[in-house]
Design a protein around this motif. Structure first.
Motif: not given
Length: 238
Positions: A233-235, A63-68
């Protein structure tokens, strides 16, 4: 034992009490073609299921922030700017707007008495143009009302208020482009006039020392789109 596709089985009885070492042959060709294909497909499916289970065990959700991600210093700087705007800059320009709108309303009552008794409001667009909000007025009346507002000397305060509100929301969500507070709303110079009405804002802001915060939030909640409250969220497989 299997030799050239023939199953050799030892130990078949020939007669009572006698055991022969002569092998008994069982030809695998007695199996039907369909049975052999079915068995092979079952084996392949089992292998695929096992491979999927092995891969699933290595799956990871990141899980990351949309802007990084941003640094602690960047987050602290944004937080300080939010406080500065909320307790300093925005209350100051709101007080100025309140006094100028009082004068403006008197001028409208003088020049357009019939309009003054109706429900009208106004905003400012990205180019500093006055946008009159009054569906019951015809174009000529809207144009005259916009002219009165422009000549009242309020445009500079409107522009500053717009810029501060947009900055306030941007700093709350930070460069990470994420917030569960007021920064979740989408307010820009381009859509500002569709969301913020200044008479409505000033009326709400005068209700308490921090009324400007509630007045801004109420209009955002009523007309702005919630965009920046979702994490990415990156799988992946590791």
């Amino acid at each position: 034992m299997i030799i050239n596709g023939v199953n050799i089985q030892a130990g078949a009885a020939l007669s009572k009490g006698a055991v022969s070492n002569k092998p008994v042959l069982q030809d695998q060709s007695s199996q039907s073609f369909e049975d052999r294909v079915s068995a092979k497909n079952a084996k392949i499916k089992k292998s695929e299921q096992q491979a999927q289970q092995d891969a699933t065990g290595l799956r990871a959700l990141i899980t990351t922030y949309p802007g990084g991600n941003i640094t602690a210093d960047e987050r602290a700087a944004s937080k300080l700017r939010v406080i500065d705007i909320y307790v300093g800059d925005l209350p100051r320009v709101t007080d100025s707007l309140e006094s100028k709108i009082d004068v403006l309303e008197d001028e409208v009552a003088t020049q357009m008495p019939d309009i003054a008794r109706t429900d009208w409001d106004f905003s400012i667009d990205e180019n500093g143009g006055i946008i009159v909000k009054a569906d019951h007025l015809n174009d000529a009346d809207k144009e005259k009302l916009a002219s009165i507002i422009s000549k009242s000397g309020i445009t500079e305060d409107l522009t500053e208020a717009r810029d501060l509100m947009v900055e306030f929301i941007e700093e709350d969500r930070t460069k990470a482009m994420y917030s569960t507070s007021i920064g979740k709303f989408d307010l820009t110079n381009e859509n500002f006039s569709e969301i913020i009405n200044f008479r409505e804002y000033v009326d709400g802001a005068s209700s308490s020392p921090i009324g400007h915060g509630y007045a801004l939030h109420d209009q955002l909640d009523a007309r702005a789109e919630v965009v920046y409250n979702k994490l990415t969220t990156v799988d992946i497989y590791v």
